[in-house]
Design a protein around this motif. Structure first.
Motif, PDB file in Angstrom:
ATOM      1  N   UNK A 293     105.859  18.897  15.363  1.00  0.00           N
ATOM      2  CA  UNK A 293     106.786  18.120  14.543  1.00  0.00           C
ATOM      3  C   UNK A 293     106.387  16.649  14.402  1.00  0.00           C
ATOM      4  N   UNK A 294     105.192  16.302  14.859  1.00  0.00           N
ATOM      5  CA  UNK A 294     104.777  14.894  14.776  1.00  0.00           C
ATOM      6  C   UNK A 294     104.773  14.326  13.353  1.00  0.00           C
ATOM      7  N   UNK A 295     104.437  15.120  12.326  1.00  0.00           N
ATOM      8  CA  UNK A 295     104.462  14.528  10.976  1.00  0.00           C
ATOM      9  C   UNK A 295     105.817  13.938  10.595  1.00  0.00           C
ATOM     10  N   UNK A 296     106.918  14.644  10.857  1.00  0.00           N
ATOM     11  CA  UNK A 296     108.236  14.109  10.478  1.00  0.00           C
ATOM     12  C   UNK A 296     108.628  12.959  11.401  1.00  0.00           C
ATOM     13  N   UNK A 297     108.146  12.976  12.645  1.00  0.00           N
ATOM     14  CA  UNK A 297     108.403  11.871  13.566  1.00  0.00           C
ATOM     15  C   UNK A 297     107.735  10.598  13.052  1.00  0.00           C
ATOM     16  N   UNK A 298     106.448  10.695  12.719  1.00  0.00           N
ATOM     17  CA  UNK A 298     105.726   9.517  12.236  1.00  0.00           C
ATOM     18  C   UNK A 298     106.245   9.063  10.875  1.00  0.00           C
ATOM     19  N   UNK A 299     106.566  10.012  10.002  1.00  0.00           N
ATOM     20  CA  UNK A 299     107.120   9.659   8.696  1.00  0.00           C
ATOM     21  C   UNK A 299     108.428   8.888   8.862  1.00  0.00           C
ATOM     22  N   UNK A 300     109.284   9.359   9.751  1.00  0.00           N
ATOM     23  CA  UNK A 300     110.589   8.711   9.962  1.00  0.00           C
ATOM     24  C   UNK A 300     110.423   7.311  10.526  1.00  0.00           C
TER      25      UNK A 300
END
Length: 200
Positions: free
Chosen positions: A130-137
Protein backbone atom coordinates in the motif's frame (compact mmCIF):
# COMPACT_ATOMS: atom_id res chain seq x y z
CA UNK A 1 14.52 -3.61 1.13
CA UNK A 2 14.03 -7.29 1.81
CA UNK A 3 16.80 -9.86 1.39
CA UNK A 4 18.58 -8.29 -1.58
CA UNK A 5 19.10 -11.80 -2.91
CA UNK A 6 18.41 -10.81 -6.53
CA UNK A 7 20.65 -7.72 -6.52
CA UNK A 8 24.39 -7.33 -6.97
CA UNK A 9 26.46 -6.54 -3.84
CA UNK A 10 26.86 -2.93 -5.06
CA UNK A 11 23.22 -2.28 -5.94
CA UNK A 12 22.14 -0.80 -2.62
CA UNK A 13 25.08 1.61 -2.33
CA UNK A 14 24.68 2.75 -5.93
CA UNK A 15 20.93 3.22 -5.54
CA UNK A 16 21.46 5.38 -2.45
CA UNK A 17 24.14 7.39 -4.22
CA UNK A 18 21.89 7.98 -7.23
CA UNK A 19 18.85 8.92 -5.14
CA UNK A 20 20.90 11.24 -2.92
CA UNK A 21 22.33 12.98 -5.97
CA UNK A 22 18.99 13.33 -7.76
CA UNK A 23 17.08 14.58 -4.70
CA UNK A 24 19.81 16.66 -3.08
CA UNK A 25 19.12 14.87 0.22
CA UNK A 26 21.56 12.92 2.37
CA UNK A 27 19.84 9.55 2.22
CA UNK A 28 20.91 6.56 4.25
CA UNK A 29 19.88 2.95 4.08
CA UNK A 30 17.63 1.31 6.62
CA UNK A 31 19.35 -0.65 9.37
CA UNK A 32 16.74 -3.40 9.09
CA UNK A 33 15.80 -4.16 5.49
CA UNK A 34 13.03 -6.57 6.48
CA UNK A 35 11.38 -3.99 8.71
CA UNK A 36 11.64 -1.43 5.91
CA UNK A 37 9.57 -3.76 3.73
CA UNK A 38 6.53 -3.80 5.97
CA UNK A 39 6.72 -1.18 8.73
CA UNK A 40 5.11 2.12 7.67
CA UNK A 41 5.60 3.75 11.08
CA UNK A 42 7.82 6.56 9.80
CA UNK A 43 5.22 7.47 7.18
CA UNK A 44 2.45 7.42 9.80
CA UNK A 45 4.50 9.65 12.07
CA UNK A 46 5.18 12.10 9.23
CA UNK A 47 1.50 12.19 8.23
CA UNK A 48 0.52 12.58 11.88
CA UNK A 49 2.70 15.70 12.10
CA UNK A 50 1.02 17.08 8.98
CA UNK A 51 -2.36 16.44 10.60
CA UNK A 52 -1.20 18.25 13.75
CA UNK A 53 -0.16 21.26 11.65
CA UNK A 54 -3.50 21.10 9.83
CA UNK A 55 -5.34 21.15 13.16
CA UNK A 56 -3.45 24.27 14.25
CA UNK A 57 -4.07 25.98 10.91
CA UNK A 58 -7.77 25.12 11.03
CA UNK A 59 -8.00 26.51 14.57
CA UNK A 60 -6.43 29.78 13.38
CA UNK A 61 -8.92 29.90 10.50
CA UNK A 62 -11.76 29.35 13.00
CA UNK A 63 -10.47 32.23 15.13
CA UNK A 64 -10.42 34.54 12.10
CA UNK A 65 -13.97 33.51 11.22
CA UNK A 66 -15.23 34.06 14.76
CA UNK A 67 -13.43 37.34 15.39
CA UNK A 68 -14.64 38.75 12.05
CA UNK A 69 -18.25 37.65 12.51
CA UNK A 70 -20.77 40.40 12.03
CA UNK A 71 -21.17 43.07 10.89
CA UNK A 72 -23.59 43.62 13.80
CA UNK A 73 -24.58 40.34 15.37
CA UNK A 74 -21.10 38.89 15.81
CA UNK A 75 -17.85 39.79 17.52
CA UNK A 76 -16.51 41.92 14.66
CA UNK A 77 -13.14 42.73 16.24
CA UNK A 78 -11.18 42.16 13.04
CA UNK A 79 -11.93 43.20 9.46
CA UNK A 80 -11.04 40.71 6.75
CA UNK A 81 -10.26 41.68 3.15
CA UNK A 82 -13.41 41.58 1.01
CA UNK A 83 -12.66 38.86 -1.55
CA UNK A 84 -16.24 38.62 -2.81
CA UNK A 85 -18.87 41.24 -3.74
CA UNK A 86 -20.68 40.39 -0.50
CA UNK A 87 -22.96 37.82 1.05
CA UNK A 88 -26.12 36.79 -0.80
CA UNK A 89 -27.67 35.92 2.55
CA UNK A 90 -26.61 39.04 4.45
CA UNK A 91 -25.93 42.21 2.41
CA UNK A 92 -22.89 44.15 3.61
CA UNK A 93 -21.26 41.15 5.25
CA UNK A 94 -17.72 40.14 4.29
CA UNK A 95 -17.60 36.38 3.97
CA UNK A 96 -14.44 34.78 5.48
CA UNK A 97 -13.84 32.76 2.32
CA UNK A 98 -10.04 32.56 2.70
CA UNK A 99 -10.40 31.11 6.20
CA UNK A 100 -13.13 28.74 5.04
CA UNK A 101 -10.89 27.52 2.21
CA UNK A 102 -8.08 26.85 4.67
CA UNK A 103 -10.49 24.90 6.90
CA UNK A 104 -11.52 22.71 3.98
CA UNK A 105 -7.94 21.88 3.02
CA UNK A 106 -7.26 20.91 6.64
CA UNK A 107 -10.32 18.65 6.71
CA UNK A 108 -9.06 16.95 3.55
CA UNK A 109 -5.67 16.41 5.20
CA UNK A 110 -7.42 14.69 8.13
CA UNK A 111 -8.89 12.26 5.59
CA UNK A 112 -5.48 11.61 4.07
CA UNK A 113 -4.15 10.84 7.55
CA UNK A 114 -6.86 8.21 7.90
CA UNK A 115 -5.90 6.80 4.50
CA UNK A 116 -2.24 6.52 5.53
CA UNK A 117 -3.17 4.81 8.79
CA UNK A 118 -5.40 2.26 7.09
CA UNK A 119 -2.83 1.61 4.37
CA UNK A 120 -0.08 1.14 6.96
CA UNK A 121 -2.01 -1.57 8.78
CA UNK A 122 -3.10 -3.26 5.53
CA UNK A 123 0.32 -4.77 4.95
CA UNK A 124 0.60 -8.52 5.30
CA UNK A 125 3.47 -10.39 6.87
CA UNK A 126 6.79 -9.03 5.54
CA UNK A 127 5.35 -6.78 2.81
CA UNK A 128 3.18 -3.70 2.47
CA UNK A 129 1.80 -3.20 -1.02
CA UNK A 130 0.00 0.00 0.00
CA UNK A 131 3.00 2.34 -0.16
CA UNK A 132 1.78 4.08 -3.35
CA UNK A 133 -1.35 5.49 -1.64
CA UNK A 134 0.71 6.32 1.46
CA UNK A 135 3.24 8.35 -0.53
CA UNK A 136 0.54 9.91 -2.70
CA UNK A 137 -1.38 11.04 0.40
CA UNK A 138 1.69 12.48 2.13
CA UNK A 139 2.91 14.39 -0.92
CA UNK A 140 -0.60 15.58 -1.74
CA UNK A 141 -1.13 16.77 1.85
CA UNK A 142 2.19 18.63 1.89
CA UNK A 143 1.48 20.31 -1.45
CA UNK A 144 -2.08 21.31 -0.58
CA UNK A 145 -1.10 22.68 2.83
CA UNK A 146 1.79 24.68 1.37
CA UNK A 147 -0.49 26.24 -1.22
CA UNK A 148 -3.26 26.84 1.32
CA UNK A 149 -0.92 28.61 3.77
CA UNK A 150 0.52 30.83 1.02
CA UNK A 151 -2.97 31.69 -0.25
CA UNK A 152 -4.35 32.36 3.24
CA UNK A 153 -1.37 34.57 4.05
CA UNK A 154 -1.64 36.58 0.85
CA UNK A 155 -5.43 36.92 0.62
CA UNK A 156 -6.29 37.23 4.32
CA UNK A 157 -3.53 37.60 6.91
CA UNK A 158 -1.68 40.39 5.10
CA UNK A 159 -4.88 42.44 4.75
CA UNK A 160 -6.57 41.86 8.11
CA UNK A 161 -7.22 44.96 10.23
CA UNK A 162 -8.24 45.48 13.81
CA UNK A 163 -11.64 47.13 14.29
CA UNK A 164 -10.45 49.38 17.13
CA UNK A 165 -13.86 50.88 17.93
CA UNK A 166 -15.50 47.47 18.14
CA UNK A 167 -12.64 46.09 20.26
CA UNK A 168 -13.02 48.97 22.72
CA UNK A 169 -16.80 48.60 22.86
CA UNK A 170 -16.55 44.87 23.49
CA UNK A 171 -13.92 45.40 26.18
CA UNK A 172 -15.71 48.16 28.07
CA UNK A 173 -19.00 46.25 27.90
CA UNK A 174 -17.42 43.05 29.13
CA UNK A 175 -17.63 41.55 32.61
CA UNK A 176 -14.32 39.74 32.17
CA UNK A 177 -12.76 42.02 34.81
CA UNK A 178 -14.58 39.96 37.44
CA UNK A 179 -11.96 37.22 37.17
CA UNK A 180 -9.33 39.58 38.54
CA UNK A 181 -11.70 40.73 41.30
CA UNK A 182 -11.94 37.17 42.61
CA UNK A 183 -8.36 37.32 43.91
CA UNK A 184 -9.08 40.39 46.06
CA UNK A 185 -12.81 40.16 46.85
CA UNK A 186 -13.56 36.47 46.63
CA UNK A 187 -15.87 34.71 44.19
CA UNK A 188 -19.24 35.58 45.77
CA UNK A 189 -18.49 39.31 46.08
CA UNK A 190 -17.14 39.45 42.53
CA UNK A 191 -20.25 37.69 41.23
CA UNK A 192 -22.43 40.25 43.07
CA UNK A 193 -20.54 43.13 41.41
CA UNK A 194 -21.03 41.56 37.99
CA UNK A 195 -24.78 41.09 38.57
CA UNK A 196 -25.14 44.71 39.67
CA UNK A 197 -23.14 45.87 36.63
CA UNK A 198 -25.38 43.89 34.27
CA UNK A 199 -28.55 45.14 35.96
CA UNK A 200 -27.56 48.81 35.90
Amino acid sequence: MGTGVTATPFYRARALEYLSHSTGLQLVGSKDLFEASWDMGAFMLHMGLLKRIAAKLSKIANDFRLLSSGPRGGIGEILLPALQPGSSLMPGKVNPVAAEALNQVCFYVYGMDTTVGMAAEAGQLQLNAMEPIILFSIHNAMDLMRKAVLTFTKTCVEGVQANAARCEANLTGSTAFATELVTTMGYEAAAKVVKERLAS
